[in-house]
Enzyme design. Structure first.
Site, short mmCIF file in Angstrom:
data_model
loop_
_atom_site.label_atom_id
_atom_site.label_comp_id
_atom_site.label_asym_id
_atom_site.label_seq_id
_atom_site.Cartn_x
_atom_site.Cartn_y
_atom_site.Cartn_z
N LYS A 86 -52.80 -17.57 0.70
CA LYS A 86 -53.19 -16.78 1.72
C LYS A 86 -53.60 -17.65 2.86
O LYS A 86 -53.30 -17.37 4.09
CB LYS A 86 -54.56 -15.84 1.50
CG LYS A 86 -54.18 -14.86 0.49
CD LYS A 86 -55.27 -14.05 0.13
CE LYS A 86 -55.10 -12.90 -0.60
NZ LYS A 86 -56.21 -12.04 -1.07
N LYS A 123 -43.04 -7.41 -4.35
CA LYS A 123 -43.61 -6.45 -4.73
C LYS A 123 -44.01 -5.49 -3.65
O LYS A 123 -43.82 -5.64 -2.45
CB LYS A 123 -45.20 -6.84 -5.03
CG LYS A 123 -45.39 -7.57 -6.43
CD LYS A 123 -46.81 -8.02 -6.72
CE LYS A 123 -47.73 -7.01 -6.58
NZ LYS A 123 -48.98 -7.53 -7.49
N LYS A 161 -48.50 -2.79 1.30
CA LYS A 161 -48.76 -2.02 2.55
C LYS A 161 -48.36 -2.98 3.66
O LYS A 161 -48.59 -2.60 4.78
CB LYS A 161 -50.14 -1.49 2.41
CG LYS A 161 -50.90 -2.45 2.16
CD LYS A 161 -52.43 -1.85 1.64
CE LYS A 161 -53.52 -2.62 1.14
NZ LYS A 161 -54.46 -1.93 0.28
#
Length: 331
Positions: free
Chosen positions: A110, A194, A197
């Site tokens: 991240k 994957k 959103k």
């Protein structure tokens, strides 16, 4: 057995969330005492729109209830409604070690190359996650492959705290394997990624709020290959998009991959996609209808979350008090 799990209230739920986690949570309710929370404190580790956050919490709560989470069976609450989460996290930051957090793969992923620019919260959020779990003496935590490292860290923190302060306060949790198999749902545009959103293309995912026509359109336009479906699951290897759509069909209908292929072997996607769309519409239509009802009654959502917070707070208070006592802080 007590199970704890949380989900960040960011964006709309999609099919990957539903098949990969939420329906497993629904099944867990009949197997263990469950606490499910909206992780709005975790949402603060990245840039957040303050005006949107409260709305997102209600939206996620509505989506969970519409999908089958029963507030009468489980404890559903907003993380920030219980200050004990943040208080215990601070105490546990004295126990966690920099080396442990530096090894967390999600931190590396991240933060990327901009570690100096990432928030401290993004680095230390696994400690808050440990507090979320240990506060309630959770025996088990449902995790996917990408979260196993976090459970190992939680266990390390629990064991070190107990050892350092000569107490038997925290229960080192185990991964929960109940609730049936969680499906791994991939993007409709890229079978190697994957469903997410955060993908800029809305065509890559099926949202719970998509209407029937939109669901059918997204499945019709989903990426595939020109070969017909095989009769052997092994022959799906190397065909990520085909494997993904077959897996989604099986997860929605409860059929195994073998059963799906037995039904559609030698057929092309012109036959398979309409059947998949029909199955998805049958699953999602009642969820969407219930979601619409819940969205229009914010007072009821707030009541459910407040009731859940009161129940969760009562469960967690003794643990926090004992943690304060163990480290020598008077209360």
């Amino acid at each position: 057995m007590r199970v704890v799990s949380g989900i960040q209230p960011t964006g709309d739920l999609h099919l990957g969330n539903l098949l990969g986690a939420i329906l497993r949570w629904v099944r867990m309710q009949d197997e263990a005492q469950c606490l499910f929370f909206l992780a709005d404190l975790h949402a603060l580790t990245v840039d957040v729109d303050p005006g949107q956050l409260a709305k997102s919490v209600r939206e996620m709560a509505a989506a969970l209830i519409a999908s089958g989470i029963d507030p009468a069976k489980s404890i559903l609450f907003r993380q920030s409604a219980i200050p004990a989460h943040a208080e215990l996290a601070w105490i546990l930051q004295g126990t966690a070690r920099m080396g442990w957090l530096n090894r967390m793969t999600q931190w590396k992923d991240k933060a990327g190359k901009n570690k100096e620019g990432a928030s401290v919260g993004l680095f230390t959020y696994p400690v808050l996650q440990a507090a979320d779990i240990l506060l309630y003496q959770a025996t088990h935590v449902p995790v996917g492959e990408d979260q196993k490292q976090h459970i190992e860290l939680t266990r390390d923190i629990a064991i070190k705290f107990n050892t350092d302060f000569d107490v038997e306060l925290f229960v080192p949790p185990e991964p929960f394997i109940g609730g049936g198999t969680a499906a791994r749902v991939m993007s409709l545009r890229d079978g190697g990624a994957k469903m997410s959103k955060t993908d800029p293309s809305d065509m890559s995912r099926i949202n719970l709020i998509d209407d029937d026509d939109m669901i059918a359109q997204k499945i019709r336009k989903a990426k595939t290959d020109p070969e017909p479906l095989p009769d052997d699951p092994a022959l799906l290897e190397g065909r990520p998009e085909a494997k993904n759509l077959v897996g989604i069909y099986g997860a929605v209908t409860g059929d195994s991959v073998e059963q799906v292929l037995a039904r559609f072997a030698d057929q092309g996607f012109g036959s398979f996609k309409p059947a998949l769309a029909e199955a998805l519409i049958a699953l999602l239509k009642p969820i969407r209808s219930r979601l619409d009802e819940l969205r229009s009654d914010t007072a009821e959502l707030d009541r459910i979350l407040a009731d859940g917070a009161a129940r969760a707070s009562a469960l967690g208070a003794p643990t926090l008090a004992s943690a304060y006592t163990a480290v020598g802080l008077g209360r």
